[in-house]
Design a protein around this motif. Structure first.
Motif, PDB file in Angstrom:
ATOM      1  N   LEU A   1     -16.375 -10.366  -1.324  1.00 59.03           N
ATOM      2  CA  LEU A   1     -16.885 -11.562  -1.989  1.00 59.03           C
ATOM      3  C   LEU A   1     -18.407 -11.506  -1.898  1.00 59.03           C
ATOM      4  O   LEU A   1     -18.969 -11.478  -0.797  1.00 59.03           O
ATOM      5  CB  LEU A   1     -16.352 -12.820  -1.310  1.00 59.03           C
TER       6      LEU A   1
ATOM      7  N   GLY B   1     -20.773 -13.689  -3.527  1.00 55.84           N
ATOM      8  CA  GLY B   1     -21.367 -15.007  -3.367  1.00 55.84           C
ATOM      9  C   GLY B   1     -20.920 -15.938  -4.468  1.00 55.84           C
ATOM     10  O   GLY B   1     -20.012 -15.617  -5.240  1.00 55.84           O
ATOM     11  N   ALA B   2     -21.553 -17.083  -4.524  1.00 55.52           N
ATOM     12  CA  ALA B   2     -21.200 -18.102  -5.517  1.00 55.52           C
ATOM     13  C   ALA B   2     -22.450 -18.533  -6.267  1.00 55.52           C
ATOM     14  O   ALA B   2     -23.557 -18.485  -5.739  1.00 55.52           O
ATOM     15  CB  ALA B   2     -20.551 -19.304  -4.840  1.00 55.52           C
TER      16      ALA B   2
ATOM     17  N   ASP C   1      -8.043 -20.853  -5.371  1.00 53.50           N
ATOM     18  CA  ASP C   1      -8.679 -21.212  -6.639  1.00 53.50           C
ATOM     19  C   ASP C   1      -7.719 -21.099  -7.816  1.00 53.50           C
ATOM     20  O   ASP C   1      -7.815 -21.864  -8.784  1.00 53.50           O
ATOM     21  CB  ASP C   1      -9.906 -20.333  -6.880  1.00 53.50           C
TER      22      ASP C   1
ATOM     23  N   TRP D   1     -17.652 -17.993  -8.331  1.00 55.94           N
ATOM     24  CA  TRP D   1     -17.849 -16.925  -7.354  1.00 55.94           C
ATOM     25  C   TRP D   1     -17.791 -15.569  -8.034  1.00 55.94           C
ATOM     26  O   TRP D   1     -17.218 -15.406  -9.115  1.00 55.94           O
ATOM     27  CB  TRP D   1     -16.904 -17.011  -6.168  1.00 55.94           C
TER      28      TRP D   1
ATOM     29  N   THR E   1     -17.870 -23.988  -8.306  1.00 54.47           N
ATOM     30  CA  THR E   1     -18.842 -22.907  -8.412  1.00 54.47           C
ATOM     31  C   THR E   1     -18.182 -21.666  -8.995  1.00 54.47           C
ATOM     32  O   THR E   1     -16.957 -21.541  -9.014  1.00 54.47           O
ATOM     33  CB  THR E   1     -19.448 -22.554  -7.041  1.00 54.47           C
TER      34      THR E   1
ATOM     35  N   ALA F   1     -22.212 -14.995   0.141  1.00 51.11           N
ATOM     36  CA  ALA F   1     -21.053 -15.311   0.977  1.00 51.11           C
ATOM     37  C   ALA F   1     -21.282 -14.802   2.394  1.00 51.11           C
ATOM     38  O   ALA F   1     -21.790 -13.705   2.602  1.00 51.11           O
ATOM     39  CB  ALA F   1     -19.800 -14.661   0.387  1.00 51.11           C
TER      40      ALA F   1
ATOM     41  N   SER G   1     -14.899 -15.825 -10.929  1.00 52.05           N
ATOM     42  CA  SER G   1     -13.714 -16.659 -10.716  1.00 52.05           C
ATOM     43  C   SER G   1     -13.117 -17.179 -12.014  1.00 52.05           C
ATOM     44  O   SER G   1     -11.906 -17.369 -12.106  1.00 52.05           O
ATOM     45  CB  SER G   1     -14.059 -17.833  -9.797  1.00 52.05           C
TER      46      SER G   1
ATOM     47  N   SER H   1     -22.179 -27.381  -7.297  1.00 50.24           N
ATOM     48  CA  SER H   1     -21.760 -27.020  -5.946  1.00 50.24           C
ATOM     49  C   SER H   1     -21.683 -28.259  -5.054  1.00 50.24           C
ATOM     50  O   SER H   1     -22.269 -29.308  -5.374  1.00 50.24           O
ATOM     51  CB  SER H   1     -22.733 -25.993  -5.346  1.00 50.24           C
TER      52      SER H   1
END
Length: 334
Positions: free
Chosen positions: A127, A129-130, A318, A257, A255, A299, A101, A232
């Motif tokens: 996606l 995950g973060a 975002d 991502w 976070t 995610a 991100s 987070s």
């Protein structure tokens, strides 16, 4: 053309048609995707969070698609160089972007000319995950908890320093967001990359740093760094005893991502193959366990991953969020 030449041509045409009808390989038939290795570009250096995740995901995606994939690191300009390369790559599905991100959602506001449009130039595939960042302190730092840090920062405005990988990086902007939301004034000290910033905090030259969980977990477990809080909204399962910043600063959440994109213009059938491959990969128990062990908060669920449409919406959300923080911080890179 002579009669026997016409007859020979007709026979060759009939043979080619028969091969196509039978689904057999021929010079006239298009090979099924993927017929050669997929190149997954990681626009950061080897060894970082995105690189770690990219190598796990590329292997599993290739397995699910019945092909091969390689990771190619193209670092530079905060991720812009690798991202630009994928935006300009052939639209055939053989060059993909595994990015984070900070590159895709922050750089467009940070750089006057990043060289790509994060929305128009790409198609979201999945996606992954973060990854939370952790607000870390050198063990000698007097504040042992997040409330103690906030109290110290309010008592000494502008006197407490935190390191970052550079102006406009996520670990810089997480500090700026904390300053804004908590009403404190931590002093930002930019470095040329996360490695020198981390080394100076490990050495005690600076007291504080926001660092991604996968890249700092070993230092936390070894006691070389103290984890004060995670960025987070909720605690990380990997560090269940470490509070979130939001427990003391309501609404705080930031976070990193990680997601997979294709260049805009890749044919629909190839995109569908990639989407299907990633759905299978995200449901794979082995891959999920590997990523979770690295501190990645996956995610969606194995049965219901985040859709490409929902991922696209998150990206736009975002971009707007970080644009506001970048503007308030005054950070810019030419």
């Amino acid at each position: 053309m002579r009669r026997h030449d016409l007859a020979a041509l007709s026979r060759r045409t009939l043979c080619a048609g028969a091969l196509l009808a039978a689904g057999l390989p021929s010079a006239f038939a298009q090979a099924a995707y993927p017929s050669r290795p997929i190149v997954m570009v990681v626009p950061q250096a080897a060894g970082g969070t995105n690189d770690i995740v990219g190598r796990v995901v590329s292997q599993k995606l290739a397995e699910k698609l019945g092909g091969n994939a390689v990771v190619e690191n193209k670092p530079g300009a905060g991720g812009n160089i690798g991202t630009q390369a994928v935006a300009k790559a052939p639209k055939d599905g053989y060059t993909l972007l595994m990015t984070i991100s900070s590159s895709q959602a922050i750089n467009p506001a940070l750089y006057k000319a990043p060289g790509f449009d994060p929305v128009a130039d790409f198609q979201p595939i999945a996606l992954i995950g973060a990854v939370p960042n952790v607000l870390l302190a050198h063990p000698s730092f007097p504040a042992k908890t997040m409330p103690e840090l906030l109290a110290m920062a309010k008592a000494k405005p502008g006197q407490l320093q935190y390191a970052s990988a550079g102006n406009g990086t996520l670990n810089h902007l997480l500090g700026e967001m904390l300053n804004q939301m908590a009403g404190i004034e931590l002093q930002h000290v930019p470095y040329k990359g996360v490695a020198p910033a981390l080394n100076d905090v490990l050495g005690g030259q600076l007291p504080l740093l926001f660092g991604s969980l996968p890249s700092t977990l070993s230092h936390i477990k070894a006691g070389r760094l103290r984890a004060l809080a995670v960025s987070s909204a909720e605690r990380s399962p990997v560090l269940p005893d470490v509070p979130s910043i939001a427990e003391f600063v309501p609404g705080y959440s930031g976070t990193l991502w990680i997601g997979l994109f294709a260049p805009a213009g890749v044919p629909k059938d190839v995109i569908e193959r990639l989407n299907g491959g990633m759905r299978l990969a995200m449901a794979d128990k082995e891959m999920r366990e590997k990523l979770e062990a690295q501190g990645v908060e996956l995610a969606g669920t194995a049965d219901k991953p985040v859709t490409p449409e929902a991922f696209a919406a998150l990206l736009k959300q975002d971009i707007a969020k970080w644009a506001r923080i970048v503007k308030t911080s005054g950070a810019t890179i030419n």
